[in-house]
Design a protein around this motif. Sequence first.
Motif, PDB file in Angstrom:
ATOM      1  N   ILE A  22       1.554  -6.528   5.178  1.00  0.00           N
ATOM      2  CA  ILE A  22       1.431  -5.412   4.358  1.00  0.00           C
ATOM      3  C   ILE A  22       2.707  -4.506   4.546  1.00  0.00           C
ATOM      4  O   ILE A  22       2.829  -3.939   5.588  1.00  0.00           O
ATOM      5  CB  ILE A  22       0.200  -4.715   4.580  1.00  0.00           C
ATOM      6  N   VAL A  23       3.266  -4.407   3.436  1.00  0.00           N
ATOM      7  CA  VAL A  23       4.053  -3.277   3.407  1.00  0.00           C
ATOM      8  C   VAL A  23       3.747  -1.679   2.960  1.00  0.00           C
ATOM      9  O   VAL A  23       3.018  -1.667   1.962  1.00  0.00           O
ATOM     10  CB  VAL A  23       5.520  -3.639   2.360  1.00  0.00           C
ATOM     11  N   TYR A  24       4.004  -0.948   3.741  1.00  0.00           N
ATOM     12  CA  TYR A  24       3.673   0.512   3.383  1.00  0.00           C
ATOM     13  C   TYR A  24       4.805   1.132   2.550  1.00  0.00           C
ATOM     14  O   TYR A  24       5.998   1.167   3.347  1.00  0.00           O
ATOM     15  CB  TYR A  24       3.112   1.666   4.447  1.00  0.00           C
ATOM     16  N   LEU A  25       4.625   1.575   1.471  1.00  0.00           N
ATOM     17  CA  LEU A  25       5.752   2.286   0.674  1.00  0.00           C
ATOM     18  C   LEU A  25       5.490   3.561   0.360  1.00  0.00           C
ATOM     19  O   LEU A  25       4.633   4.103   0.332  1.00  0.00           O
ATOM     20  CB  LEU A  25       5.780   1.446  -0.708  1.00  0.00           C
ATOM     21  N   ARG A  26       6.652   4.259  -0.043  1.00  0.00           N
ATOM     22  CA  ARG A  26       6.698   5.868  -0.329  1.00  0.00           C
ATOM     23  C   ARG A  26       7.556   5.625  -1.709  1.00  0.00           C
ATOM     24  O   ARG A  26       8.652   4.751  -1.922  1.00  0.00           O
ATOM     25  CB  ARG A  26       7.103   6.808   0.594  1.00  0.00           C
ATOM     26  N   PRO A  27       7.372   6.560  -2.632  1.00  0.00           N
ATOM     27  CA  PRO A  27       8.158   6.437  -3.995  1.00  0.00           C
ATOM     28  C   PRO A  27       9.841   6.643  -3.511  1.00  0.00           C
ATOM     29  O   PRO A  27       9.915   7.544  -2.417  1.00  0.00           O
ATOM     30  CB  PRO A  27       7.534   7.816  -4.762  1.00  0.00           C
ATOM     31  N   SER A  28      10.343   6.325  -4.376  1.00  0.00           N
ATOM     32  CA  SER A  28      11.917   6.392  -4.181  1.00  0.00           C
ATOM     33  C   SER A  28      12.174   8.114  -4.236  1.00  0.00           C
ATOM     34  O   SER A  28      11.446   8.658  -4.933  1.00  0.00           O
ATOM     35  CB  SER A  28      12.751   5.740  -5.148  1.00  0.00           C
TER      36      SER A  28
ATOM     37  N   ASP B  93      10.532   1.746  -8.525  1.00  0.00           N
ATOM     38  CA  ASP B  93      10.859   1.360  -7.230  1.00  0.00           C
ATOM     39  C   ASP B  93      10.297   2.398  -6.192  1.00  0.00           C
ATOM     40  O   ASP B  93      10.171   3.332  -6.406  1.00  0.00           O
ATOM     41  CB  ASP B  93      12.601   1.479  -7.301  1.00  0.00           C
ATOM     42  N   ALA B  94      10.510   1.756  -4.940  1.00  0.00           N
ATOM     43  CA  ALA B  94       9.900   2.524  -3.846  1.00  0.00           C
ATOM     44  C   ALA B  94      10.702   2.098  -2.731  1.00  0.00           C
ATOM     45  O   ALA B  94      11.718   1.280  -2.698  1.00  0.00           O
ATOM     46  CB  ALA B  94       8.538   2.071  -3.793  1.00  0.00           C
ATOM     47  N   VAL B  95      10.342   2.851  -1.542  1.00  0.00           N
ATOM     48  CA  VAL B  95      11.227   2.371  -0.135  1.00  0.00           C
ATOM     49  C   VAL B  95      10.251   1.863   0.866  1.00  0.00           C
ATOM     50  O   VAL B  95       8.998   2.704   1.135  1.00  0.00           O
ATOM     51  CB  VAL B  95      11.877   3.595   0.215  1.00  0.00           C
ATOM     52  N   VAL B  96      10.422   1.118   1.478  1.00  0.00           N
ATOM     53  CA  VAL B  96       9.482   0.535   2.564  1.00  0.00           C
ATOM     54  C   VAL B  96       9.484   1.624   3.740  1.00  0.00           C
ATOM     55  O   VAL B  96      10.536   1.932   4.222  1.00  0.00           O
ATOM     56  CB  VAL B  96       9.784  -0.882   3.110  1.00  0.00           C
ATOM     57  N   GLU B  97       8.321   2.328   4.217  1.00  0.00           N
ATOM     58  CA  GLU B  97       8.011   3.143   5.196  1.00  0.00           C
ATOM     59  C   GLU B  97       7.813   2.448   6.536  1.00  0.00           C
ATOM     60  O   GLU B  97       8.200   2.708   7.469  1.00  0.00           O
ATOM     61  CB  GLU B  97       7.100   3.917   5.064  1.00  0.00           C
ATOM     62  N   SER B  98       6.940   1.247   6.429  1.00  0.00           N
ATOM     63  CA  SER B  98       6.641   0.339   7.677  1.00  0.00           C
ATOM     64  C   SER B  98       5.960  -0.872   6.932  1.00  0.00           C
ATOM     65  O   SER B  98       5.871  -1.084   5.866  1.00  0.00           O
ATOM     66  CB  SER B  98       5.590   1.244   8.532  1.00  0.00           C
ATOM     67  N   VAL B  99       5.979  -1.755   8.145  1.00  0.00           N
ATOM     68  CA  VAL B  99       5.277  -3.041   8.050  1.00  0.00           C
ATOM     69  C   VAL B  99       4.231  -3.322   8.953  1.00  0.00           C
ATOM     70  O   VAL B  99       4.611  -3.016  10.076  1.00  0.00           O
ATOM     71  CB  VAL B  99       6.388  -4.202   7.684  1.00  0.00           C
ATOM     72  N   GLU B 100       3.155  -3.675   8.486  1.00  0.00           N
ATOM     73  CA  GLU B 100       1.844  -3.988   9.695  1.00  0.00           C
ATOM     74  C   GLU B 100       1.504  -5.160   9.090  1.00  0.00           C
ATOM     75  O   GLU B 100       0.726  -5.372   8.147  1.00  0.00           O
ATOM     76  CB  GLU B 100       0.850  -2.864   9.636  1.00  0.00           C
ATOM     77  N   GLY B 101       1.568  -6.361   9.804  1.00  0.00           N
ATOM     78  CA  GLY B 101       1.292  -7.557   9.568  1.00  0.00           C
ATOM     79  C   GLY B 101       1.959  -7.966   8.305  1.00  0.00           C
ATOM     80  O   GLY B 101       3.263  -8.126   8.212  1.00  0.00           O
TER      81      GLY B 101
ATOM     82  N   ARG C 191       1.000  -1.364   0.087  1.00  0.00           N
ATOM     83  CA  ARG C 191       0.122  -0.143  -0.016  1.00  0.00           C
ATOM     84  C   ARG C 191       0.824   1.210   0.039  1.00  0.00           C
ATOM     85  O   ARG C 191       1.896   1.242   0.571  1.00  0.00           O
ATOM     86  CB  ARG C 191      -0.731   0.021   1.110  1.00  0.00           C
ATOM     87  N   THR C 192       0.319   2.411  -0.521  1.00  0.00           N
ATOM     88  CA  THR C 192       1.021   3.694  -0.549  1.00  0.00           C
ATOM     89  C   THR C 192       0.498   4.568   0.712  1.00  0.00           C
ATOM     90  O   THR C 192      -0.505   4.164   0.888  1.00  0.00           O
ATOM     91  CB  THR C 192       1.001   4.301  -1.700  1.00  0.00           C
ATOM     92  N   THR C 193       1.249   5.571   0.985  1.00  0.00           N
ATOM     93  CA  THR C 193       0.860   6.232   2.139  1.00  0.00           C
ATOM     94  C   THR C 193       0.735   7.711   1.480  1.00  0.00           C
ATOM     95  O   THR C 193       1.257   8.199   0.425  1.00  0.00           O
ATOM     96  CB  THR C 193       1.557   6.713   3.363  1.00  0.00           C
TER      97      THR C 193
END
Length: 171
Positions: free
Chosen positions: A142-148, A132-140, A120-122
Motif C-alpha cells: 500500500i502506498v500512502y499518498l498526499r495531494p501534489s 496527481d499526488a506524491v508518495v508519502e510512505s509505503v507499507e507492504g 490510501r490517503t492520509t
Amino acid sequence: MIEWFGDNLWAPWLALALGLLVLEAITLDLLFLMLAVGAGAATTVALAGGEPWLQVLVGCATALLMLGAVRPIALKHLKKGPANQLTNIDRMTGMEAHALEAITGDAGLAEVDGDTWTARTTGGLRIEPGMDAVVESVEGAIVYLRPSREINWDEPGPDISGPNTPRSEGA
C-alpha cells in the motif's frame, strides 16, 4: 547397495552440491554457493577416481579458499554503492503518483513509476481519479499518498488547471 555407494562417491557429492545450490537460491548470501563449489570440486576428484580422503581434502580446501578469498570480493562488488543509497520501495517516497480511481483513507488505486498500487490517503483527504499526488510512505503493498503541492485543497471551489487537471479518457 553399499558397494554401489562406495564405487560411485561422485553421486553424494553431486547431490550435496545441488542441495547447497538450492539453499543458496533461498538465502542469496553467497555462503552456500562457496560450499557448493567445494562439493563440486570433490565430485570432480571422485569422477577422476580419487581416493575418498583426497575427495574430502580437495572439497574442504576448495570451499575454504572460496569462503576466504572469493566471497569477500564478490560481496564487495555486489554491495557496491553508497551506504545511504535507497533501493526498492525506500526510493519511492517523494515520487509522483497518478490516481487511477478515487483514493481515500480506506480505498483506491494509483499508478507509481508505471506500476499499479493499492493506495490510501492520509489526513482524511480524497484524491479524485486523474489527479496527481506524491508518495508519502509505503507499507507492504500500500502506498500512502498526499495531494501534489500545486493543488489548493483548502479552497471550497477548487480551480484545477495545469499539470494536475484530471486526464481525459482519450489522453
